[in-house]
Write an enzyme that holds these catalytic residues in place. Structure first.
Site, PDB file in Angstrom:
ATOM      1  N   GLY B  51      65.651  36.890  34.691  1.00 63.04           N
ATOM      2  CA  GLY B  51      65.124  36.110  35.812  1.00 63.04           C
ATOM      3  C   GLY B  51      64.525  34.843  35.233  1.00 63.04           C
ATOM      4  O   GLY B  51      63.714  34.888  34.298  1.00 63.04           O
ATOM      5  N   ALA B  52      64.940  33.698  35.780  1.00 64.07           N
ATOM      6  CA  ALA B  52      64.590  32.421  35.159  1.00 64.07           C
ATOM      7  C   ALA B  52      63.082  32.250  34.934  1.00 64.07           C
ATOM      8  O   ALA B  52      62.651  31.924  33.814  1.00 64.07           O
ATOM      9  CB  ALA B  52      65.177  31.277  35.995  1.00 64.07           C
ATOM     10  N   ARG B  87      69.095  32.085  25.534  1.00 60.34           N
ATOM     11  CA  ARG B  87      69.976  32.055  26.710  1.00 60.34           C
ATOM     12  C   ARG B  87      70.113  30.613  27.189  1.00 60.34           C
ATOM     13  O   ARG B  87      69.128  29.875  27.239  1.00 60.34           O
ATOM     14  CB  ARG B  87      69.439  32.963  27.838  1.00 60.34           C
ATOM     15  N   GLN B 198      71.919  44.148  38.869  1.00 65.28           N
ATOM     16  CA  GLN B 198      70.504  43.846  39.106  1.00 65.28           C
ATOM     17  C   GLN B 198      70.084  44.173  40.535  1.00 65.28           C
ATOM     18  O   GLN B 198      68.893  44.169  40.830  1.00 65.28           O
ATOM     19  CB  GLN B 198      70.199  42.375  38.799  1.00 65.28           C
ATOM     20  N   ASP B 238      68.713  29.815  38.601  1.00 65.47           N
ATOM     21  CA  ASP B 238      68.455  29.680  37.170  1.00 65.47           C
ATOM     22  C   ASP B 238      68.301  28.227  36.760  1.00 65.47           C
ATOM     23  O   ASP B 238      67.669  27.911  35.759  1.00 65.47           O
ATOM     24  CB  ASP B 238      69.558  30.352  36.361  1.00 65.47           C
ATOM     25  N   ASN B 248      73.124  29.984  39.688  1.00 64.85           N
ATOM     26  CA  ASN B 248      72.446  31.271  39.861  1.00 64.85           C
ATOM     27  C   ASN B 248      73.437  32.361  39.441  1.00 64.85           C
ATOM     28  O   ASN B 248      74.592  32.094  39.110  1.00 64.85           O
ATOM     29  CB  ASN B 248      71.992  31.450  41.325  1.00 64.85           C
ATOM     30  N   LYS B 249      72.982  33.579  39.452  1.00 66.11           N
ATOM     31  CA  LYS B 249      73.791  34.720  39.018  1.00 66.11           C
ATOM     32  C   LYS B 249      75.202  34.667  39.601  1.00 66.11           C
ATOM     33  O   LYS B 249      75.393  34.359  40.770  1.00 66.11           O
ATOM     34  CB  LYS B 249      73.082  36.005  39.468  1.00 66.11           C
TER      35      LYS B 249
END
Lengths: 351, 351
Positions: B51-52, B87, B198, B238, B248-249
């Site tokens: 999670g960012a 990351r 998730q 993110d 995002n994811k």
């Protein structure tokens, strides 16, 4: 042209009807005999066989098995009811049952068993021929792209609409097999297809056939399509309404949305037995809600594991409807047309 | 207002930094101490924390741990390099490291350890406050819908952008927690979020908080959105580019496409630390490609199982970019605006 694969999703051997149990793939290759009507109904319901055309073929064989035991009118009607209630979305099931019913009902009970067997064989042969023709019609889309680029033509598919979803050749994958046989380089994006992971079946077919492929999570579709990694998408169908709306494995519509956004062709391949002329549009197609356990548990080589605790409820619609406006072409054994021209391929259906 | 959840994704206790190991959830609740810089880097890389905003907070604590051991310039630079390389996509990581670097670099080495710890605490407190504010701004969208309908407001989310993705409250789920506290009935559609599932973290949070929810395969999004089962979608981010494009994811963009098609609001909730003003649009955001083993193996309560045989290659992009044109509003701690008005919320960024 010989079959492009080394397995038979359903076959007859010495009077027995054998299926490849797809719930065991890709980890184990197990053939099972369909001993009777109930075994055929169970195979469809539990997805030992799946894929709209194969569901139709299995239902035809199930009826043949029923006629061998009880060819009376009541035996016929109860077999039709049992098989007809196994799964609601794939119209090929109803198509096959109505076809056999029309053949069997006028006959005397004593001749129904052999007639049913003969008609089931015809259903299978016709499915194979239709899918081979679909392969040739779809191949044109692949060769057109191959002519304008270097490297393999990258085809994305969803679920498994390969040989395992049919009697032979597959629907969406028939053009891929045809390309392989024609020497046109192809690469297949295999989408996992949660919750039942039928992408594993597609990957298994591609390994068996030696066709280059890459497995991906369903979620990766927009990223890949939006980044020029996909030349075309081809999927199968469980039911196509008269207006060209397409019911197919849940998640299909998400790929169609991404294709339309980024100008990638989105094709649907299906034999005529998947066309439902009685259904004016997708709103009339029943969408099967399957057990949440399909989402809750995942099967792997070592067995199944529980990923979702029991105290969270689960929804599991098994199909979605892709509106005709998102479909580039529908490919049947008669050719490929835009969805709004589908009836042009079937002039006998016109009022 | 007190925290709406009973757990701490990261916390300080008696000088130790503790994280909730998210690779063990939802099946086991395990807290681990981050003993040193390397443990912090490992926690980020292996997604024990994810999670960012939480990645940013963990990086800040990692730097504090590094300064306790080697507060020299070279110690500082090598810690920045190690953490910065964990990351690539979540910009909060770089944001936190640059923030601490700006504080620490001018200081003498002897005072860096305490200053780093103090700044890491500030990063955490600010994240909690920002997310609480996001909750209040996002709550307005939920109450607006609640006023016009009977029953719960049905929020769909993707991945986990709840408390577990942050220091507290979450981003996308902050408005859901705020609704729960305000007595506005909500129901959450929890999308599985393959490959790392998730959605399990979101379902766990919802169970802990007693918020009604239903788990679904990612593939079900178009069916549910297209059938009026979803009132709004809220996701986290993110990295948000200056033009409002949202990384995002992976899978997020597919939901945005469906929302736009069927007129369902699609909101993105993120604190200012997720905004990357140096990045003009989404094309500049690096998309992390993670190990194919994340797709190949699935973890459940009984352990992990292999679903994809080794001889099929796997692609695993971890994020996608949702173009600003598909986003209804971006919700930050300063308020909610259309993506093309993002800079209105941040006048200090205007040239």
């Amino acid at each position: 042209m010989t079959q492009p694969h080394s397995f038979f999703p359903i076959r007859e051997e010495g009077g027995a009807v054998l299926i490849l149990d797809q719930t065991e793939l890709p980890h184990r290759r197990v053939e099972r005999e369909l001993a009777d009507l109930e075994a055929a109904a169970h195979a469809i319901r539990s997805m030992q066989v799946r894929g709209a055309p194969l569901i139709g073929a299995t239902a035809a064989w199930g009826l043949a098995l029923a006629m061998a035991r009880d060819p009376s009118d009541s035996g016929l009607n109860s077999a039709l009811a049992l098989l007809g209630g196994t799964r609601p979305t794939a119209v090929n099931l109803r198509w096959a049952l109505e076809r056999l019913k029309a053949v069997l009902l006028p006959l005397s009970p004593s001749s129904r068993a052999e007639a049913a067997r003969s008609e089931a064989r015809k259903v299978c042969l016709e499915d194979e021929a239709a899918n081979r023709a679909i392969g040739q019609h779809g191949l044109k889309f692949i060769t057109d792209i191959a002519g304008g680029k270097a490297g393999a033509v990258r085809v994305m598919t969803h679920c498994n609409a390969g040989a395992l979803a049919t009697v032979a050749w597959g629907t969406a994958l028939a053009p891929v097999y045809a390309a392989k046989q024609a020497g046109v380089p192809v690469h297949v994006w295999v989408s996992e297809t949660r919750p039942r992971n039928q992408g594993l079946l597609t990957a298994w077919e591609m390994r068996e056939a030696g066709i280059p492929h890459t497995y991906m999570a369903d979620n990766a579709a927009a990223h890949l399509i939006g980044h020029g990694q996909v030349d075309l998408v081809i999927v199968g169908a469980d039911r196509i309404a008269a207006n060209g709306d397409v019911a197919n494995k849940v998640g299909t519509c998400l790929k169609a949305l991404a294709c339309r956004e980024w100008g990638v062709p989105f094709h649907v391949a299906a034999p005529s037995s998947t066309l439902d002329w009685h259904c004016p549009n997708g709103a009339g197609i029943p969408i099967e809600e399957r057990s949440g356990d399909e989402v809750r548990r995942v099967a792997g080589a070592e067995g199944a594991v529980t990923i979702i605790p029991e105290d969270s409820p689960v929804a599991n619609p098994a199909f979605d409807v892709t509106p005709a406006r998102m479909v580039t072409a529908i490919i049947t054994e008669r050719g490929a047309v835009a969805p709004d021209r589908l009836s042009d391929l079937y002039p006998e259906r016109k009022p």
